[in-house]
Design an enzyme around this catalytic site. Structure first.
Site, PDB file in Angstrom:
ATOM      1  N   LYS A   1     -28.327 -13.463  11.429  1.00  0.00           N
ATOM      2  CA  LYS A   1     -28.578 -13.171  10.008  1.00  0.00           C
ATOM      3  C   LYS A   1     -29.046 -11.730   9.816  1.00  0.00           C
ATOM      4  O   LYS A   1     -28.574 -11.026   8.928  1.00  0.00           O
ATOM      5  CB  LYS A   1     -29.635 -14.143   9.442  1.00  0.00           C
ATOM      6  CG  LYS A   1     -29.225 -15.602   9.531  1.00  0.00           C
ATOM      7  CD  LYS A   1     -30.262 -16.538   8.937  1.00  0.00           C
ATOM      8  CE  LYS A   1     -31.602 -16.532   9.649  1.00  0.00           C
ATOM      9  NZ  LYS A   1     -31.559 -16.991  11.052  1.00  0.00           N
TER      10      LYS A   1
ATOM     11  N   ARG B   1     -34.975 -21.356   2.757  1.00  0.00           N
ATOM     12  CA  ARG B   1     -35.007 -22.102   4.012  1.00  0.00           C
ATOM     13  C   ARG B   1     -35.241 -23.578   3.812  1.00  0.00           C
ATOM     14  O   ARG B   1     -35.296 -24.319   4.788  1.00  0.00           O
ATOM     15  CB  ARG B   1     -36.172 -21.553   4.840  1.00  0.00           C
ATOM     16  CG  ARG B   1     -35.718 -20.631   5.920  1.00  0.00           C
ATOM     17  CD  ARG B   1     -36.959 -20.160   6.602  1.00  0.00           C
ATOM     18  NE  ARG B   1     -36.744 -19.929   7.986  1.00  0.00           N
ATOM     19  CZ  ARG B   1     -36.417 -18.742   8.476  1.00  0.00           C
ATOM     20  NH1 ARG B   1     -36.232 -17.720   7.694  1.00  0.00           N
ATOM     21  NH2 ARG B   1     -36.280 -18.598   9.776  1.00  0.00           N
TER      22      ARG B   1
ATOM     23  N   ARG C   1     -33.672 -10.569  22.963  1.00  0.00           N
ATOM     24  CA  ARG C   1     -33.793  -9.708  21.772  1.00  0.00           C
ATOM     25  C   ARG C   1     -35.056  -8.856  21.868  1.00  0.00           C
ATOM     26  O   ARG C   1     -36.098  -9.292  22.337  1.00  0.00           O
ATOM     27  CB  ARG C   1     -33.879 -10.551  20.500  1.00  0.00           C
ATOM     28  CG  ARG C   1     -34.220  -9.693  19.272  1.00  0.00           C
ATOM     29  CD  ARG C   1     -34.065 -10.421  17.977  1.00  0.00           C
ATOM     30  NE  ARG C   1     -34.907 -11.592  17.880  1.00  0.00           N
ATOM     31  CZ  ARG C   1     -34.851 -12.450  16.878  1.00  0.00           C
ATOM     32  NH1 ARG C   1     -33.974 -12.274  15.900  1.00  0.00           N
ATOM     33  NH2 ARG C   1     -35.643 -13.500  16.842  1.00  0.00           N
TER      34      ARG C   1
ATOM     35  N   ARG D   1     -40.507 -10.249  20.026  1.00  0.00           N
ATOM     36  CA  ARG D   1     -41.201 -10.974  18.966  1.00  0.00           C
ATOM     37  C   ARG D   1     -42.022 -12.107  19.558  1.00  0.00           C
ATOM     38  O   ARG D   1     -41.604 -12.760  20.501  1.00  0.00           O
ATOM     39  CB  ARG D   1     -40.180 -11.544  17.973  1.00  0.00           C
ATOM     40  CG  ARG D   1     -39.893 -10.628  16.824  1.00  0.00           C
ATOM     41  CD  ARG D   1     -38.735 -11.058  15.971  1.00  0.00           C
ATOM     42  NE  ARG D   1     -38.756 -12.437  15.524  1.00  0.00           N
ATOM     43  CZ  ARG D   1     -37.890 -12.944  14.660  1.00  0.00           C
ATOM     44  NH1 ARG D   1     -36.952 -12.152  14.137  1.00  0.00           N
ATOM     45  NH2 ARG D   1     -37.937 -14.204  14.295  1.00  0.00           N
TER      46      ARG D   1
ATOM     47  N   ARG E   1     -38.333 -23.664  16.917  1.00  0.00           N
ATOM     48  CA  ARG E   1     -37.689 -23.088  15.719  1.00  0.00           C
ATOM     49  C   ARG E   1     -36.334 -23.747  15.460  1.00  0.00           C
ATOM     50  O   ARG E   1     -35.944 -23.965  14.313  1.00  0.00           O
ATOM     51  CB  ARG E   1     -37.533 -21.572  15.875  1.00  0.00           C
ATOM     52  CG  ARG E   1     -38.862 -20.834  15.689  1.00  0.00           C
ATOM     53  CD  ARG E   1     -38.820 -19.439  16.281  1.00  0.00           C
ATOM     54  NE  ARG E   1     -37.835 -18.591  15.686  1.00  0.00           N
ATOM     55  CZ  ARG E   1     -37.267 -17.548  16.309  1.00  0.00           C
ATOM     56  NH1 ARG E   1     -37.616 -17.248  17.553  1.00  0.00           N
ATOM     57  NH2 ARG E   1     -36.382 -16.812  15.696  1.00  0.00           N
TER      58      ARG E   1
END
Ligand code: AP5
Length: 222
Positions: free
Chosen positions: A13, A88, A127, A160, A171
C-alpha cells in the site's frame, strides 16, 4: 479525487500509493506514518496510540476519525487525497463516506492489493524505513544506494517496531478479522470503481500491473 488503498500488511500500500501520487499529483495520507511520527515525537497522540501500533492492534476509530477530519481540511488536500491504511474497518469506511460527503464530494476509487502470506512475512522482515521522511526500503528487493542511509534525506534507516516476526503474524490476523470484511463492503457498493492488483513478485511487476489497470479505467493517461 479520493482514492483508497486496501490490502494486508506488506501488500504494498505504501509503495504503490506513493507511485500513484506521483502519477496523479495528489498527496498520500498514510495513517500509519502519521501515528508512527506522533510516537517518535512523543506527542499526546503518540503516547495514546503507541501501545496499539507497536503491538499491531488497530487504533480506536474515534482517534482515526479526528486525524482524517483534520487532514481533509488541510490545504494539501484541495485536489483530493490518496488514503494508505484508512479505512480499516467497515465503521471507518462509513466515517470516510460521511466526511467526504460533508465536503460535497465522493470516494472515486478503491485499489485492492493482495499478496501471499509467505511473501508478506518475508517482505516485512526485510523492510526498513526512514524515520525522518518515511521512505520505504527493502534489504532484498530495494535497498538504499548508500548502505543504511536514506537515499532522500540521508537519515539512518530503521526496522519498524511492528515488523518483528510475532507482531507480523498478529497483524495478519487482525487484518483478516477486522479489515477483510471491508472488501465485500466495497465490492457491493453501487457505482464505486474497484481495481484489484496482484502484487506477488518484484515491485516492478506490481507497478506495471497497477499502471495498466489505472490506464484501462481512465484514472491516468499516457
Ligand atoms: P500501517 O502503517 O498502515 O501498516 P500496514 O497496513 O500493516 O501496512 P504496511 O505499512 O506494513 O505495509 P504496506 O502494504 O504499506 O507495504 P509496503 O509498501 O511498505 O499501520 C500500522 C499500524 O498503525 C496498524 O497496525 C495500526 O496499529 C495503526 N493504524 C494505521 N492506520 C489505522 C487505521 N486506519 N485504523 C486503526 N489503526 C490504524 O511494502 C512492504 C515491503 O515490501 C517494503 O519493504 C517493500 O519495499 C517490499 N516489497 C517487495 N516486493 C514488493 C512488491 N512486489 N510490491 C510492494 N512492495 C514490495
Amino acid at each position: 479525487m479520493y482514492i483508497v488503498f486496501l490490502g494486508p500488511p506488506g501488500a504494498g500500500k505504501g509503495t504503490y500509493s506513493n507511485l500513484t501520487s506521483k502519477w496523479l499529483g495528489i498527496p498520500v495520507i498514510s495513517t500509519g506514518d502519521i501515528l508512527r511520527n506522533a510516537i517518535e515525537n512523543g506527542t499526546p497522540l503518540g503516547k495514546r496510540v503507541e501501545i496499539y501500533v507497536d503491538s499491531g492492534e488497530l487504533v480506536p476509530d474515534e482517534v482515526i476519525e479526528k486525524l482524517v477530519d483534520e487532514t481533509l481540511d488541510s490545504e494539501a488536500a484541495n485536489k483530493g487525497i490518496i488514503f494508505d491504511g484508512f479505512p480499516r474497518t467497515v465503521n471507518q469506511a462509513e466515517i470516510l463516506h460521511r466526511l467526504i460527503e460533508n465536503r460535497g464530494s465522493k470516494l472515486d476509487l478503491v485499489i485492492e492489493l493482495y499478496a501471499d502470506d509467505e511473501e508478506i512475512v518475508q517482505r516485512l522482515s526485510s523492510r526498513r524505513v526512514c524515520p525522518e521522511c518515511n521512505a520505504i526500503y527493502n534489504l532484498i528487493t530495494g535497498p538504499p544506494k548508500n548502505d543504511s542511509k536514506c537515499d532522500i534525506c540521508g537519515t539512518e534507516i530503521v526496522q519498524r517496531e511492528d515488523d518483528k516476526p510475532e507482531t507480523i503474524q498478529h497483524r495478519l490476523n487482525v487484518y483478516r478479522k477486522q479489515t477483510a470484511p471491508l472488501l465485500e463492503f466495497y465490492h457491493n457498493k453501487a457505482g464505486l470503481k474497484c481495481i484489484i492488483v496482484d502484487t506477488n513478485g518484484l515491485p516492478d511487476v506490481g507497478r506495471d500491473a497497477l499502471r495498466k489497470k489505472l490506464l484501462e479505467n481512465e484514472v491516468i493517461s499516457e
